[in-house]
Scaffold this active site. Structure first.
Site, PDB file in Angstrom:
ATOM      1  N   CYS A 284       0.776  -1.201  -0.056  1.00 46.93           N
ATOM      2  CA  CYS A 284      -0.069   0.056  -0.119  1.00 46.93           C
ATOM      3  C   CYS A 284       0.940   1.330  -0.088  1.00 46.93           C
ATOM      4  O   CYS A 284       1.807   1.439   0.695  1.00 46.93           O
ATOM      5  CB  CYS A 284      -0.886  -0.033   1.223  1.00 46.93           C
ATOM      6  SG  CYS A 284      -1.066   1.577   2.025  1.00 46.93           S
TER       7      CYS A 284
ATOM      8  N   GLN B   3      -5.234  -0.361  -4.585  1.00 45.23           N
ATOM      9  CA  GLN B   3      -5.728  -1.266  -5.148  1.00 45.23           C
ATOM     10  C   GLN B   3      -6.554  -1.067  -6.395  1.00 45.23           C
ATOM     11  O   GLN B   3      -6.485  -1.877  -7.458  1.00 45.23           O
ATOM     12  CB  GLN B   3      -6.589  -2.223  -4.153  1.00 45.23           C
ATOM     13  CG  GLN B   3      -7.147  -3.443  -4.680  1.00 45.23           C
ATOM     14  CD  GLN B   3      -7.932  -4.250  -3.687  1.00 45.23           C
ATOM     15  OE1 GLN B   3      -7.431  -4.223  -2.638  1.00 45.23           O
ATOM     16  NE2 GLN B   3      -9.020  -5.018  -4.308  1.00 45.23           N
TER      17      GLN B   3
ATOM     18  N   CYS C 121      -2.274  -2.817   6.372  1.00 47.77           N
ATOM     19  CA  CYS C 121      -2.548  -1.571   7.182  1.00 47.77           C
ATOM     20  C   CYS C 121      -3.961  -1.253   7.612  1.00 47.77           C
ATOM     21  O   CYS C 121      -4.169  -0.498   8.401  1.00 47.77           O
ATOM     22  CB  CYS C 121      -2.137  -0.461   6.315  1.00 47.77           C
ATOM     23  SG  CYS C 121      -3.368  -0.158   4.794  1.00 47.77           S
TER      24      CYS C 121
HETATM   25 ZN   LIG Z   1      -2.594   1.473   3.620  1.00 51.38          ZN
END
Ligand SMILES: [Zn+2]
Length: 217
Positions: free
Chosen positions: A109, A150, A180
């Site tokens: 991420c 994503q 996360c």
């Molecule tokens: Zn994140």
């Protein structure tokens, strides 16, 4: 941006651009130069945290970390690493859906630099060109190995395949767990995120239904 705005963007996990925001000078440094710089910076971070870098177990960590970032986790930032996506003529005239499912996906991420782990399903309906199936896996792997969001990952895979296959009829679906979300912030261990992006005939609900049915097969 103040600290609250920074937190808000990270927790929303949204991105405004389908291109990875890279600077023009992103590839001026060699891989080895990047590793050397990151090694130094990460040693500083460890130092700041109060860790003793003379400890045998820790002393090699800045180098391992830097090498992992440049060569393993984020090799997909470099367009030169994009897999060769050779196509073949669709000699059989196959015009039905091709689905490559359960493609293992490891990404990170870009808001927290923590792992995103899941799988991707990719479908397309050939026109004049077909592609070797393992090339789809390689393409997913390539775009996943960047700091990502994503939704953007879905879009980047879809766009590239549309270009290479010369058809709009491409669908990309990703389901993944974000570390996360599970290990910090809301600390939800169970939730996962699904994103779907498609073009062409996949805009028709009945075509998407055929794709979803194929996943159960
Ligand atoms: Zn994140």
């Amino acid at each position: 941006m103040d600290a609250q705005q920074i937190e808000d963007i990270g927790d929303a996990h949204i991105s405004t651009n389908s291109e990875t925001p890279l600077r023009n000078d992103a590839f001026v440094l060699s891989q080895d130069e990047k590793i050397a710089q990151i090694q130094e910076h990460f040693a500083q971070i460890m130092q700041t945290l109060g860790l003793d870098l003379t400890d045998d177990s820790l002393s090699g960590t800045p180098y391992r970390f830097a090498k992992m970032y440049v060569k393993e986790l984020f090799y997909g930032l470099d367009p030169a690493m994009c897999p060769k996506l050779s196509t073949f003529d669709n000699k059989y005239g196959f015009r039905k859906m091709v689905v490559e499912k359960d493609i293992a996906l490891d990404s990170s991420c870009e808001h927290h630099f923590l792992p995103i782990v899941g799988h991707a399903h990719v479908a397309y309906i050939p026109k004049e060109k077909v592609i070797g199936l393992s090339k789809i896996n390689r393409l997913v792997d390539y775009y996943a190995h960047r700091p990502q969001v994503q939704e953007r990952l879905c879009i980047q895979i879809r766009k590239k395949l549309q270009m290479v296959l010369d058809t709009q009829d491409v669908l990309v679906m990703i389901t993944a767990k974000h570390m996360c979300v599970s290990s910090r912030g809301i600390k939800d261990k169970n939730s996962s995120t699904t994103t779907i992006d498609y073009g062409g005939v996949f805009q028709k609900a009945e075509v998407r239904q055929e794709f979803h049915s194929s996943l159960e097969a």
